[in-house]
Design a protein around this motif. Structure first.
Motif, PDB file in Angstrom:
ATOM      1  N   GLY A   1      -1.023   3.633   2.940  1.00 26.74           N
ATOM      2  CA  GLY A   1      -1.182   4.909   2.243  1.00 26.74           C
ATOM      3  C   GLY A   1      -1.120   6.080   3.205  1.00 26.74           C
ATOM      4  O   GLY A   1      -0.569   7.143   2.890  1.00 26.74           O
ATOM      5  N   GLY A   2      -1.680   5.885   4.419  1.00 29.27           N
ATOM      6  CA  GLY A   2      -1.634   6.931   5.430  1.00 29.27           C
ATOM      7  C   GLY A   2      -0.221   7.220   5.903  1.00 29.27           C
ATOM      8  O   GLY A   2       0.099   8.361   6.270  1.00 29.27           O
ATOM      9  N   LEU A   3       0.643   6.210   5.902  1.00 32.45           N
ATOM     10  CA  LEU A   3       2.043   6.433   6.266  1.00 32.45           C
ATOM     11  C   LEU A   3       2.733   7.356   5.269  1.00 32.45           C
ATOM     12  O   LEU A   3       3.525   8.230   5.650  1.00 32.45           O
ATOM     13  CB  LEU A   3       2.785   5.090   6.341  1.00 32.45           C
ATOM     14  N   ILE A   4       2.437   7.171   3.976  1.00 33.76           N
ATOM     15  CA  ILE A   4       3.051   8.015   2.948  1.00 33.76           C
ATOM     16  C   ILE A   4       2.530   9.448   3.042  1.00 33.76           C
ATOM     17  O   ILE A   4       3.293  10.415   2.905  1.00 33.76           O
ATOM     18  CB  ILE A   4       2.783   7.441   1.545  1.00 33.76           C
ATOM     19  N   SER A   5       1.230   9.605   3.272  1.00 34.74           N
ATOM     20  CA  SER A   5       0.656  10.953   3.375  1.00 34.74           C
ATOM     21  C   SER A   5       0.853  11.571   4.759  1.00 34.74           C
ATOM     22  O   SER A   5       0.499  12.728   4.983  1.00 34.74           O
ATOM     23  CB  SER A   5      -0.849  10.903   3.072  1.00 34.74           C
ATOM     24  N   ARG A   6       1.416  10.791   5.691  1.00 37.72           N
ATOM     25  CA  ARG A   6       1.698  11.239   7.059  1.00 37.72           C
ATOM     26  C   ARG A   6       0.433  11.650   7.816  1.00 37.72           C
ATOM     27  O   ARG A   6       0.453  12.562   8.630  1.00 37.72           O
ATOM     28  CB  ARG A   6       2.709  12.397   7.043  1.00 37.72           C
ATOM     29  N   GLN A   7      -0.648  10.935   7.546  1.00 38.57           N
ATOM     30  CA  GLN A   7      -1.902  11.212   8.239  1.00 38.57           C
ATOM     31  C   GLN A   7      -2.456   9.973   8.933  1.00 38.57           C
ATOM     32  O   GLN A   7      -3.613   9.954   9.338  1.00 38.57           O
ATOM     33  CB  GLN A   7      -2.935  11.757   7.248  1.00 38.57           C
ATOM     34  N   ALA A   8      -1.627   8.929   9.051  1.00 34.39           N
ATOM     35  CA  ALA A   8      -2.081   7.697   9.690  1.00 34.39           C
ATOM     36  C   ALA A   8      -2.310   7.913  11.182  1.00 34.39           C
ATOM     37  O   ALA A   8      -1.524   8.581  11.848  1.00 34.39           O
ATOM     38  CB  ALA A   8      -1.047   6.593   9.474  1.00 34.39           C
ATOM     39  N   ASN A   9      -3.399   7.349  11.699  1.00 38.29           N
ATOM     40  CA  ASN A   9      -3.742   7.461  13.109  1.00 38.29           C
ATOM     41  C   ASN A   9      -3.211   6.217  13.834  1.00 38.29           C
ATOM     42  O   ASN A   9      -3.835   5.156  13.820  1.00 38.29           O
ATOM     43  CB  ASN A   9      -5.261   7.575  13.274  1.00 38.29           C
ATOM     44  N   TRP A  10      -2.057   6.364  14.484  1.00 40.45           N
ATOM     45  CA  TRP A  10      -1.412   5.225  15.126  1.00 40.45           C
ATOM     46  C   TRP A  10      -2.241   4.678  16.287  1.00 40.45           C
ATOM     47  O   TRP A  10      -2.276   3.469  16.508  1.00 40.45           O
ATOM     48  CB  TRP A  10      -0.021   5.625  15.621  1.00 40.45           C
ATOM     49  N   GLN A  11      -2.905   5.543  17.035  1.00 39.38           N
ATOM     50  CA  GLN A  11      -3.690   5.091  18.179  1.00 39.38           C
ATOM     51  C   GLN A  11      -4.821   4.163  17.751  1.00 39.38           C
ATOM     52  O   GLN A  11      -5.024   3.098  18.350  1.00 39.38           O
ATOM     53  CB  GLN A  11      -4.255   6.295  18.936  1.00 39.38           C
ATOM     54  N   VAL A  12      -5.548   4.546  16.711  1.00 34.62           N
ATOM     55  CA  VAL A  12      -6.627   3.695  16.201  1.00 34.62           C
ATOM     56  C   VAL A  12      -6.066   2.388  15.652  1.00 34.62           C
ATOM     57  O   VAL A  12      -6.642   1.311  15.860  1.00 34.62           O
ATOM     58  CB  VAL A  12      -7.434   4.436  15.120  1.00 34.62           C
TER      59      VAL A  12
ATOM     60  N   GLY B   1       0.824  -1.212   0.000  1.00 38.76           N
ATOM     61  CA  GLY B   1       0.000   0.000   0.000  1.00 38.76           C
ATOM     62  C   GLY B   1       0.852   1.253   0.000  1.00 38.76           C
ATOM     63  O   GLY B   1       0.557   2.226  -0.709  1.00 38.76           O
ATOM     64  N   SER B   2       1.920   1.250   0.795  1.00 36.58           N
ATOM     65  CA  SER B   2       2.824   2.398   0.837  1.00 36.58           C
ATOM     66  C   SER B   2       3.533   2.592  -0.498  1.00 36.58           C
ATOM     67  O   SER B   2       3.605   3.709  -1.031  1.00 36.58           O
ATOM     68  CB  SER B   2       3.862   2.210   1.951  1.00 36.58           C
ATOM     69  N   LEU B   3       4.057   1.496  -1.048  1.00 35.32           N
ATOM     70  CA  LEU B   3       4.811   1.584  -2.299  1.00 35.32           C
ATOM     71  C   LEU B   3       3.930   2.026  -3.463  1.00 35.32           C
ATOM     72  O   LEU B   3       4.321   2.890  -4.262  1.00 35.32           O
ATOM     73  CB  LEU B   3       5.458   0.232  -2.615  1.00 35.32           C
ATOM     74  N   LEU B   4       2.727   1.452  -3.565  1.00 34.49           N
ATOM     75  CA  LEU B   4       1.872   1.762  -4.709  1.00 34.49           C
ATOM     76  C   LEU B   4       1.371   3.199  -4.655  1.00 34.49           C
ATOM     77  O   LEU B   4       1.367   3.908  -5.676  1.00 34.49           O
ATOM     78  CB  LEU B   4       0.687   0.792  -4.753  1.00 34.49           C
ATOM     79  N   TYR B   5       0.969   3.657  -3.456  1.00 33.80           N
ATOM     80  CA  TYR B   5       0.510   5.044  -3.364  1.00 33.80           C
ATOM     81  C   TYR B   5       1.652   6.019  -3.617  1.00 33.80           C
ATOM     82  O   TYR B   5       1.476   7.045  -4.277  1.00 33.80           O
ATOM     83  CB  TYR B   5      -0.107   5.314  -1.992  1.00 33.80           C
ATOM     84  N   GLY B   6       2.848   5.688  -3.113  1.00 31.32           N
ATOM     85  CA  GLY B   6       4.006   6.529  -3.392  1.00 31.32           C
ATOM     86  C   GLY B   6       4.324   6.589  -4.875  1.00 31.32           C
ATOM     87  O   GLY B   6       4.659   7.653  -5.415  1.00 31.32           O
ATOM     88  N   LEU B   7       4.196   5.438  -5.555  1.00 30.02           N
ATOM     89  CA  LEU B   7       4.446   5.396  -6.994  1.00 30.02           C
ATOM     90  C   LEU B   7       3.423   6.223  -7.759  1.00 30.02           C
ATOM     91  O   LEU B   7       3.775   7.009  -8.662  1.00 30.02           O
ATOM     92  CB  LEU B   7       4.410   3.940  -7.472  1.00 30.02           C
ATOM     93  N   PHE B   8       2.133   6.073  -7.414  1.00 30.53           N
ATOM     94  CA  PHE B   8       1.088   6.834  -8.103  1.00 30.53           C
ATOM     95  C   PHE B   8       1.215   8.335  -7.845  1.00 30.53           C
ATOM     96  O   PHE B   8       0.975   9.153  -8.731  1.00 30.53           O
ATOM     97  CB  PHE B   8      -0.294   6.356  -7.638  1.00 30.53           C
ATOM     98  N   ARG B   9       1.631   8.705  -6.643  1.00 26.81           N
ATOM     99  CA  ARG B   9       1.789  10.131  -6.343  1.00 26.81           C
ATOM    100  C   ARG B   9       2.941  10.723  -7.150  1.00 26.81           C
ATOM    101  O   ARG B   9       2.834  11.838  -7.664  1.00 26.81           O
ATOM    102  CB  ARG B   9       2.026  10.334  -4.845  1.00 26.81           C
TER     103      ARG B   9
ATOM    104  N   ALA C   1      -5.058   1.693  -2.279  1.00 23.87           N
ATOM    105  CA  ALA C   1      -5.319   0.695  -1.244  1.00 23.87           C
ATOM    106  C   ALA C   1      -6.213  -0.422  -1.773  1.00 23.87           C
ATOM    107  O   ALA C   1      -5.995  -1.608  -1.469  1.00 23.87           O
ATOM    108  CB  ALA C   1      -5.969   1.370  -0.034  1.00 23.87           C
ATOM    109  N   ASN C   2      -7.201  -0.072  -2.570  1.00 22.16           N
ATOM    110  CA  ASN C   2      -8.110  -1.085  -3.113  1.00 22.16           C
ATOM    111  C   ASN C   2      -7.408  -2.032  -4.072  1.00 22.16           C
ATOM    112  O   ASN C   2      -7.695  -3.232  -4.106  1.00 22.16           O
ATOM    113  CB  ASN C   2      -9.279  -0.408  -3.825  1.00 22.16           C
ATOM    114  N   LEU C   3      -6.493  -1.499  -4.889  1.00 19.37           N
ATOM    115  CA  LEU C   3      -5.753  -2.355  -5.817  1.00 19.37           C
ATOM    116  C   LEU C   3      -4.946  -3.405  -5.064  1.00 19.37           C
ATOM    117  O   LEU C   3      -4.926  -4.585  -5.437  1.00 19.37           O
ATOM    118  CB  LEU C   3      -4.828  -1.506  -6.687  1.00 19.37           C
ATOM    119  N   VAL C   4      -4.280  -2.983  -4.006  1.00 21.35           N
ATOM    120  CA  VAL C   4      -3.468  -3.914  -3.209  1.00 21.35           C
ATOM    121  C   VAL C   4      -4.367  -4.962  -2.559  1.00 21.35           C
ATOM    122  O   VAL C   4      -4.082  -6.162  -2.605  1.00 21.35           O
ATOM    123  CB  VAL C   4      -2.683  -3.140  -2.131  1.00 21.35           C
ATOM    124  N   THR C   5      -5.474  -4.519  -1.953  1.00 24.78           N
ATOM    125  CA  THR C   5      -6.387  -5.443  -1.274  1.00 24.78           C
ATOM    126  C   THR C   5      -6.966  -6.470  -2.242  1.00 24.78           C
ATOM    127  O   THR C   5      -6.984  -7.679  -1.957  1.00 24.78           O
ATOM    128  CB  THR C   5      -7.531  -4.659  -0.608  1.00 24.78           C
TER     129      THR C   5
END
Length: 371
Positions: free
Chosen positions: A332-343, A150-158, A301-305
């Motif tokens: 994908g949230g890790l790449i955009s730096r918006q991932a909610n670690w607590q959740v 998910g991280s790699l594919l979103y980074g590639l598309f961006r 994310a959907n493509l990977v899933t």
């Protein structure tokens, strides 16, 4: 009578599965504000049901794996009371998670339930070697693989989007606001008057809809990504129906009491009804709490899933759509730096608790049935 109760318990498990799992395929559509909740759940219901029907022809290996054969002796794995205990253990665990809003794995629940009933039935003779290679290893590896991909594919598309010059724009909120202001009057108390003014502002991030500008191959970028996003979400839901239906139907394979075809239809309908009625709490968690996302992130994310779940169904590997979907969204949230670690930690804890809870309920059910 026991077979009839087994059928009802299996339908209850299918309902619980649909309530907890159906929205996961379309969570990115709702989370990225590509469409409304009602449209998303309708699309999920249709495509999941199609996957359930197609599982009759494409997922025969999973039918065998989740019947319990190989994990416990065939005589026990073929008994209706064993299957009933497994259905109750998994179904109750999944519906409890649904009511609390946690997206857990039905595959995980079934695995725990098989072990719990098996331990009561034959004790330490349960084939833990088969459990590790055929069940636990795919369940542990799949979410990690989904996060990485998910991280790699979103980074590639961006990177590709920036290279092609496709930009993003944010919403601008224009509207009227009303303010109450005091108007001094001679020889009288202050009077309150409502004044309407025009207000222009950039809205908060959680309420804004991000859009892509420009064209790609002569098509508007936003229209293209929306179409691909809907298709990818439908593919994930189809793959989930393909992968989960045979796992549940395997509980009905007691002698010749139920046919596979009618079992698939009953389970598919149960999953559809569960998703339509009880999916909202899990939908909020998957769509809005793991990470903020846009359409491009959701599409990645959907493509990977879809790729991982379809491949697992083809080769009979019992991966969890939940684990894969959460992992790819979080990646994908890790790449955009918006991932909610607590959740994410809370979801991980619910995954850890799924096995012992399902095993305990299944073991207790098996004991009660024999007493």
């Amino acid at each position: 009578m026991l077979l009839f109760v087994l059928f009802l318990a299996t339908c209850f498990l299918a309902y619980s599965n649909g309530a907890n799992d159906n929205f996961k395929g379309v969570a990115t559509l709702f989370g990225s504000k590509t469409t409304s909740y009602k449209v998303a759940i309708a699309w999920a219901t249709l495509t999941t049901f199609l996957g359930s029907i197609c599982s009759i022809f494409l997922a025969a290996t999973l039918l065998k794996n989740f019947s319990g054969k190989g994990l416990v002796p065939d005589a026990i794995a073929s008994a209706a009371d064993f299957h009933l205990a497994v259905a109750l253990g998994a179904g109750i665990t999944v519906i409890l998670a649904t009511f609390t809003g946690f997206p857990i794995s039905t595959t995980h629940g079934l695995t725990g339930a098989l072990v719990g009933a098996g331990l009561v039935a034959i004790g330490s003779q349960v084939n833990f070697g088969a459990l590790g290679s055929s069940f636990l290893l795919p369940l542990l590896v799949s979410p990690v693989l989904a996060i990485v991909l998910g991280s790699l594919l979103y980074g590639l598309f961006r990177t590709l989007r920036v290279t092609l010059g496709i930009k993003k724009e944010w919403c601008l909120c224009v509207g009227e606001t009303q303010q109450v202001i005091p108007i001094p009057q001679p020889d009288a108390t202050n009077l309150l008057k409502c004044v309407t003014t025009t207000d222009i502002a950039v809205d908060s991030l959680d309420r804004c809809t991000q859009r892509y500008t420009g064209k790609f191959l002569g098509v508007k970028s936003q229209q293209l990504i929306n179409a691909l996003h809907f298709f990818s979400a439908g593919t994930v839901s189809f793959a989930r129906g393909l992968n989960d239906t045979p796992k549940i139907v395997s509980l009905l394979l007691v002698g010749q009491a139920f046919s596979v075809q009618w079992g698939m239809l009953a389970v598919g309908l149960g999953m559809a009804i569960g998703g339509l009625i009880n999916a909202k709490k899990v939908a909020i968690t998957m769509s809005q709490k793991i990470t903020n996302m846009n359409a491009g992130q959701g599409f990645s994310a959907n493509l990977v899933t879809a790729a991982l779940v379809i491949a697992a169904s083809r080769y009979g590997l019992p991966v969890s759509t939940t684990h894969v979907s959460v992992g790819s969204i979080f990646g994908g949230g890790l790449i955009s730096r918006q991932a909610n670690w607590q959740v994410f930690y809370q979801i991980l804890l619910s995954w850890i608790l799924t096995l012992p809870i399902a095993a305990s309920i299944s073991a207790g059910s098996y004991l009660l049935l024999h007493r």
